[in-house]
Write a protein that holds these residues in place. Structure first.
Motif, PDB file in Angstrom:
ATOM      1  N   ILE A 431       0.805  -1.351   0.182  1.00  0.00           N
ATOM      2  CA  ILE A 431       0.082  -0.064  -0.034  1.00  0.00           C
ATOM      3  C   ILE A 431       0.879   1.381  -0.089  1.00  0.00           C
ATOM      4  N   GLU A 432       1.882   1.116   0.807  1.00  0.00           N
ATOM      5  CA  GLU A 432       3.082   2.483   1.032  1.00  0.00           C
ATOM      6  C   GLU A 432       3.458   2.681  -0.545  1.00  0.00           C
ATOM      7  N   LYS A 433       3.939   1.589  -1.091  1.00  0.00           N
ATOM      8  CA  LYS A 433       4.606   1.767  -2.258  1.00  0.00           C
ATOM      9  C   LYS A 433       3.843   1.991  -3.610  1.00  0.00           C
ATOM     10  N   HIS A 434       2.414   1.815  -3.210  1.00  0.00           N
ATOM     11  CA  HIS A 434       1.404   1.750  -4.469  1.00  0.00           C
ATOM     12  C   HIS A 434       1.424   2.894  -5.345  1.00  0.00           C
ATOM     13  N   THR A 435       1.364   2.832  -6.800  1.00  0.00           N
ATOM     14  CA  THR A 435       1.418   3.666  -7.998  1.00  0.00           C
ATOM     15  C   THR A 435      -0.090   3.127  -8.585  1.00  0.00           C
ATOM     16  N   GLU A 436      -0.540   4.196  -9.331  1.00  0.00           N
ATOM     17  CA  GLU A 436      -1.786   3.810 -10.066  1.00  0.00           C
ATOM     18  C   GLU A 436      -1.789   2.820 -11.060  1.00  0.00           C
ATOM     19  N   ASP A 437      -0.603   2.624 -11.821  1.00  0.00           N
ATOM     20  CA  ASP A 437      -0.171   1.521 -12.615  1.00  0.00           C
ATOM     21  C   ASP A 437      -0.066   0.102 -12.177  1.00  0.00           C
ATOM     22  N   ILE A 438       0.136   0.008 -10.718  1.00  0.00           N
ATOM     23  CA  ILE A 438      -0.094  -1.399 -10.076  1.00  0.00           C
ATOM     24  C   ILE A 438      -1.474  -1.822  -9.917  1.00  0.00           C
ATOM     25  N   ALA A 439      -1.477  -3.107  -9.790  1.00  0.00           N
ATOM     26  CA  ALA A 439      -2.699  -3.819  -9.628  1.00  0.00           C
ATOM     27  C   ALA A 439      -3.331  -3.343  -8.114  1.00  0.00           C
ATOM     28  N   TRP A 440      -4.636  -2.852  -8.121  1.00  0.00           N
ATOM     29  CA  TRP A 440      -5.236  -2.529  -7.089  1.00  0.00           C
ATOM     30  C   TRP A 440      -5.713  -3.562  -6.088  1.00  0.00           C
ATOM     31  N   THR A 441      -5.118  -4.713  -6.184  1.00  0.00           N
ATOM     32  CA  THR A 441      -5.389  -5.932  -5.259  1.00  0.00           C
ATOM     33  C   THR A 441      -4.184  -6.566  -4.973  1.00  0.00           C
ATOM     34  N   VAL A 442      -4.313  -6.993  -3.841  1.00  0.00           N
ATOM     35  CA  VAL A 442      -3.144  -7.833  -3.415  1.00  0.00           C
ATOM     36  C   VAL A 442      -3.631  -9.420  -3.574  1.00  0.00           C
ATOM     37  N   GLY A 443      -2.754  -9.896  -4.436  1.00  0.00           N
ATOM     38  CA  GLY A 443      -2.794 -11.541  -4.939  1.00  0.00           C
ATOM     39  C   GLY A 443      -2.121 -12.636  -4.146  1.00  0.00           C
ATOM     40  N   ALA A 444      -2.043 -13.710  -4.809  1.00  0.00           N
ATOM     41  CA  ALA A 444      -1.203 -14.708  -3.931  1.00  0.00           C
ATOM     42  C   ALA A 444      -0.004 -14.604  -4.029  1.00  0.00           C
ATOM     43  N   ASP A 445       0.573 -14.023  -5.027  1.00  0.00           N
ATOM     44  CA  ASP A 445       2.045 -14.022  -5.322  1.00  0.00           C
ATOM     45  C   ASP A 445       2.570 -12.931  -4.272  1.00  0.00           C
ATOM     46  N   LEU A 446       1.778 -12.086  -3.276  1.00  0.00           N
ATOM     47  CA  LEU A 446       2.697 -11.359  -2.431  1.00  0.00           C
ATOM     48  C   LEU A 446       2.667 -12.428  -1.237  1.00  0.00           C
ATOM     49  N   VAL A 447       1.419 -13.181  -1.140  1.00  0.00           N
ATOM     50  CA  VAL A 447       1.415 -13.978  -0.036  1.00  0.00           C
ATOM     51  C   VAL A 447       2.831 -14.954  -0.039  1.00  0.00           C
ATOM     52  N   TYR A 448       2.964 -15.430  -1.359  1.00  0.00           N
ATOM     53  CA  TYR A 448       4.157 -16.414  -1.605  1.00  0.00           C
ATOM     54  C   TYR A 448       5.266 -15.693  -1.113  1.00  0.00           C
ATOM     55  N   ASP A 449       5.478 -14.523  -1.456  1.00  0.00           N
ATOM     56  CA  ASP A 449       6.994 -13.637  -1.301  1.00  0.00           C
ATOM     57  C   ASP A 449       7.008 -13.276   0.024  1.00  0.00           C
ATOM     58  N   TYR A 450       5.992 -12.978   0.719  1.00  0.00           N
ATOM     59  CA  TYR A 450       6.457 -12.781   2.074  1.00  0.00           C
ATOM     60  C   TYR A 450       6.398 -13.974   3.170  1.00  0.00           C
ATOM     61  N   PHE A 451       6.250 -15.119   2.718  1.00  0.00           N
ATOM     62  CA  PHE A 451       6.304 -16.346   3.703  1.00  0.00           C
ATOM     63  C   PHE A 451       7.539 -17.120   2.888  1.00  0.00           C
ATOM     64  N   LYS A 452       7.921 -16.960   1.747  1.00  0.00           N
ATOM     65  CA  LYS A 452       8.856 -17.892   1.370  1.00  0.00           C
ATOM     66  C   LYS A 452       9.967 -18.180   2.095  1.00  0.00           C
ATOM     67  N   GLY A 453      10.468 -17.061   2.997  1.00  0.00           N
ATOM     68  CA  GLY A 453      11.719 -17.557   3.528  1.00  0.00           C
ATOM     69  C   GLY A 453      11.460 -18.791   4.781  1.00  0.00           C
ATOM     70  N   ILE A 454      10.121 -18.729   5.333  1.00  0.00           N
ATOM     71  CA  ILE A 454       9.903 -19.843   6.077  1.00  0.00           C
ATOM     72  C   ILE A 454       9.869 -20.741   5.275  1.00  0.00           C
ATOM     73  N   PHE A 455       9.094 -20.773   4.049  1.00  0.00           N
ATOM     74  CA  PHE A 455       8.901 -22.295   3.304  1.00  0.00           C
ATOM     75  C   PHE A 455      10.305 -22.720   3.032  1.00  0.00           C
ATOM     76  N   LYS A 456      11.412 -22.039   2.883  1.00  0.00           N
ATOM     77  CA  LYS A 456      12.807 -22.478   2.712  1.00  0.00           C
ATOM     78  C   LYS A 456      13.146 -23.187   3.798  1.00  0.00           C
ATOM     79  N   LYS A 457      13.092 -22.563   5.053  1.00  0.00           N
ATOM     80  CA  LYS A 457      13.587 -22.943   6.106  1.00  0.00           C
ATOM     81  C   LYS A 457      12.663 -23.920   6.990  1.00  0.00           C
ATOM     82  N   GLU A 458      11.544 -24.317   6.533  1.00  0.00           N
ATOM     83  CA  GLU A 458      10.711 -25.509   7.210  1.00  0.00           C
ATOM     84  C   GLU A 458      11.198 -26.462   7.148  1.00  0.00           C
TER      85      GLU A 458
END
Length: 811
Positions: A431-458
């Motif tokens: 939200i903080e870095k959002h600009t008009e040309d970026i999608a106006w919704t949060v998708g599954a790809d962002l969820v993956y990116d946020y938790f991928k460090g845990i996936f890797k270390k699980e």
């Protein structure tokens, strides 16, 4: 140019996770509590337990990020805040919030607040390796926090500190010598005193070692009782009798982390202390003691990667603890996300970019496309709570966030930190870095990116790590950002692994990510089949991971060289869950533990036996055997087996003759190859990336082989149980048998004269020398007819065993 940040804000109350120790009785944290039906129900349950002095020892179980800590923080505020005007106002505001959810709960809370004296809160930290130390430090800190320093108990640690200070003030030579001794042991005085204040056993051991050097050989042994149990009991009684308290309320935060950190040596002692604390709490009356442990799942669920010693140690205290599960409804879960997001607009229609995602027609399609949503939500609730309430998260990514939080989230990565903390790949940063040309919704790809460090270390969950490994490799093969988004969405779906709710199909993937040309991108990926493919057997999209394919080829090549040189029985024994058959009813009736050993055997091996007794000559003790015949040629040879069992005439033998032919030779060979690869250090060194894939292959083989075993020897498999009936001197047969019951019946006939002695030390097979001597003396006493009354006097082991034996003999 409009940006998402102009219309979406994050609720400040969600920015930091609740830490019970740091946030204890802080007004802003107490008042930031947002009650739900499920959390208020648990809160009311705890309040009623205090009112009636029941369920004094509990373990609160629930996933990360669902509000357990916040709930307990509010509970402690109600139970421990001083009853004065400023705190009355805080509790009144809580009443107003909770009253909208449950009026009865407010009545119960008012009763505790108005009629009960406050409790002293003691917060146990999981960061201490030694539980004695953790309880001692926590009690000292609680007393200091309440400004009751006169109650701080004398301990070996405090007396050691007093000695050091005395040497420093009055005996300079002794103090200098102490500093010299300390430096030789690699300590400086500041760290050493801090270690004593923190009650570290290592520091105390060093002090005890130095003390004789400074005091002409005398030992440091002040007459102080530092046992945890009497300390807590005495302090609780003094608080109640002299300081206007109800008693002590102990919270053991992050209990599951403490369990995970234990080795088997420490586990037993720690669990004994916990057991004693729980018993102390249960026995407390006027000076009440309560203890609540906080865990993210039931300890039994750690069985796959905690040692048996630790699980067994915990089992010893289970009966003294009430388990409370923090269960939330689907609607409650999404309300958590809804409450964390503030909408800075009145109607979606006022913002075209938002109304594109939040509208009735789109919501109806998603509701119909996703199995979980159309099975668990009425449409109006789905639209208002999930679509509208969770925006800017799309409904599928909201589902993913909730489920990933339950499955893998940790303190540093939770549902709330994803939403509210401005850090890489969080929704707050999006939200903080959002600009008009970026999608106006949060998708599954962002969820993956946020938790991928845990996936890797699980490490504790290989499946999750392996799915990350497949996704990571697939991402490296993608050529466009759109392909990467689809791969990340597929990875999260696989990690959640609930195909009945969220299948990995086209509809779900389309709703999970914002890809304008989704069908074209997906079709191109499926046509090439180099990254993903459509798995016809299950009707879902799956990874085409070349890492797995490479390992598959390696296994196939080595299998060809292996040929038929495999030990089928050994492999089946290794993968099987059929190690022992326990005659439960017999064991209960005779107060003893007997067991039959389960063994796989080919027809050739079975028919080659000359004497049935040779089955029991392998130095592996058991009370009987169950032989599962491996039907390699498709002919079950039942008649020949019956003849062999008749020849053996052994009551303590059961032979299982399957109808299903053995057709798993390929899987057996592959399993053997995998074991060989695990021992091949050169292969492992050259193919480090494949090591985790070995686990995936082995797990699949385990599942296949165990399914075959169930189909071949399970209750409804048509398998025949063949056994010798000594009473009628004949062989009996049963189909669709209950093996536990059958073995129990056999024991009841064969071991019918076993005396019922309800004493484990008398019954057990392997004894220590002390118990052996006691048993030997008892046998001599009985056989020699000793009349000496003093022989069986007193309370020693011999007397205990003698009482049991004489009782059985009718004396």
């Amino acid at each position: 140019m409009p940006r998402l940040g102009e219309y979406i804000l994050v609720n400040d109350n969600f920015k930091n996770a609740i830490n019970i120790y740091l946030n204890l009785n802080k007004t802003d944290k107490i008042l930031s509590y947002i009650p739900t039906k499920s959390s208020v129900a648990i809160l009311d349950d705890y309040i009623n337990a205090v009112n009636s002095n029941r369920e004094q020892a509990t373990i609160l179980i629930g996933p990360y990020g669902k509000g357990k800590s916040h709930l307990l923080l509010v509970l402690l505020a109600i139970l421990t805040l001083e009853r004065k005007a400023v705190n009355n106002e805080i509790i009144s505001q809580l009443f107003n919030k909770i009253n909208n959810i449950d009026m009865k709960a407010v009545t119960d809370i008012k009763k505790v607040w108005n009629e009960k004296k406050p409790f002293l809160p003691v917060i146990i930290s999981s960061s201490y390796n030694d539980l004695d130390q953790a309880f001692l430090v926590a009690l000292n800190e609680a007393i200091k926090r309440a400004n009751l320093t006169e109650l701080i108990p004398d301990t070996f640690y405090s007396r050691a500190l007093e000695n050091i200070q005395s040497w420093k003030n009055e005996y300079k030579d002794t103090y200098d010598k102490f500093l010299l001794e300390l430096s030789e042991k690699k300590w400086n005085i500041q760290d050493f005193k801090l270690a004593l204040k923190e009650c570290r056993k290592g520091a105390l051991a060093v002090f005890k070692e130095i003390y004789p050097v400074l005091t002409s050989g005398s030992q440091f042994n002040p007459m102080i009782n530092t046992d945890i149990l009497p300390l807590f009991k005495n302090i609780s009684e003094i608080l109640h009798e002299e300081y206007n308290y109800s008693g002590i309320y102990i919270i053991f935060d992050e209990f599951s982390k403490f369990i995970e950190s234990k080795d088997k040596t420490a586990a037993g002692n720690d669990m004994k202390l916990l057991q004693e604390i729980c018993e102390l709490a249960q026995e407390s009356k006027n000076a009440q003691i309560f203890i609540t442990m906080v865990a993210h799942k039931s300890i039994k669920e750690y069985g796959n990667y905690l040692s048996k010693d630790i699980i067994n140690s915990f089992t010893g205290i289970e009966g003294r603890i009430t388990e409370k599960f923090f269960v939330t409804s689907s609607k409650n879960n999404y309300e958590l996300i809804q409450n964390a997001i503030i909408k800075n607009y009145k109607n979606e229609e006022d913002v075209p970019q938002i109304s594109h995602f939040v509208n009735m027609s789109r919501a109806k399609k998603i509701h119909a496309d996703i199995p979980f949503f159309h099975s668990d939500f009425e449409f109006n609730d789905f639209f208002n709570v999930v679509v509208r309430g969770c925006y800017p998260m799309n409904p599928v990514s909201a589902y993913m966030l909730l489920n990933i939080s339950e499955k893998v989230a940790q303190n540093e990565r939770t549902l709330f930190t994803f939403i509210s903390k401005s850090e890489p790949n969080s929704m707050a940063r999006f939200i903080e870095k959002h600009t008009e040309d970026i999608a106006w919704t949060v998708g599954a790809d962002l969820v993956y990116d946020y938790f991928k460090g845990i996936f890797k270390k699980e490490i504790s969950n290989r499946y999750i790590h392996d799915e990350w490994l497949k996704a990571d490799y697939a991402i490296s093969q993608c050529t466009t950002p759109e392909q990467i988004k689809i791969v990340k969405a597929l990875a999260v779906i696989n990690i959640i692994n609930r195909p009945e709710e969220l299948p990995a199909d086209r509809k779900v993937l389309r709703n999970a990510v914002k890809v304008p040309t989704f069908d074209d991108v997906l079709n191109e990926m499926l046509e090439k089949e180099d990254i993903i493919y459509f798995k016809t057997s299950v009707g879902r999209i799956a990874f085409k991971t070349s890492i797995g394919a490479d390992l598959g080829r390696i296994i196939q090549n080595r299998r060809k060289y292996l040929g038929d040189h495999v030990n089928i029985s050994k492999v089946l024994a290794k993968v099987s869950n059929f190690d022992f058959i326990i005659p439960k009813k017999y064991n209960q009736d005779f107060a003893i533990t007997r067991y039959f050993r389960y063994e796989f055997m080919t027809y050739e091996s079975f028919f080659s036996l000359m004497f049935g007794e040779s089955l029991f000559d392998d130095n592996e003790f058991c009370d009987g055997k169950v032989i599962a015949i491996i039907n390699q040629d498709g002919n079950n040879h039942l008649k020949e087996v019956v003849g062999k069992v008749q020849d053996f005439s052994l009551q303590q033998l059961v032979v299982l003759v399957p109808q299903v032919p053995f057709n798993m030779i390929t899987q057996i060979q592959e399993f053997e190859v995998i074991q060989a690869l695990r021992q091949d250090q050169e292969f492992l060194k050259e193919n480090a990336v494949l090591q985790t894939e070995l686990d995936v292959f082995e797990e699949d083989l385990n599942l296949e082989l165990n399914k075959f075993l169930q189909d071949s020897y399970g209750t409804d498999s048509g398998c025949t149980a063949v056994y010798y009936n000594d009473k009628f001197k004949q062989v009996d047969m049963e189909v669709n048998y209950d093996l536990d019951r059958l073995v129990s019946d056999i024991c009841g006939t064969y071991y019918c004269q076993t005396p019922v002695i309800n004493n484990e030390q008398i019954n057990k097979q392997n004894l220590n020398s002390r118990i052996k001597n006691a048993r030997k003396n008892i046998i001599s006493f009985i056989l020699d007819g000793i009349k000496d009354e003093t022989f069986y006097g007193g309370t020693n082991l011999r007397r205990q065993y003698l009482d049991h034996c004489l009782h059985i003999l009718g004396y």
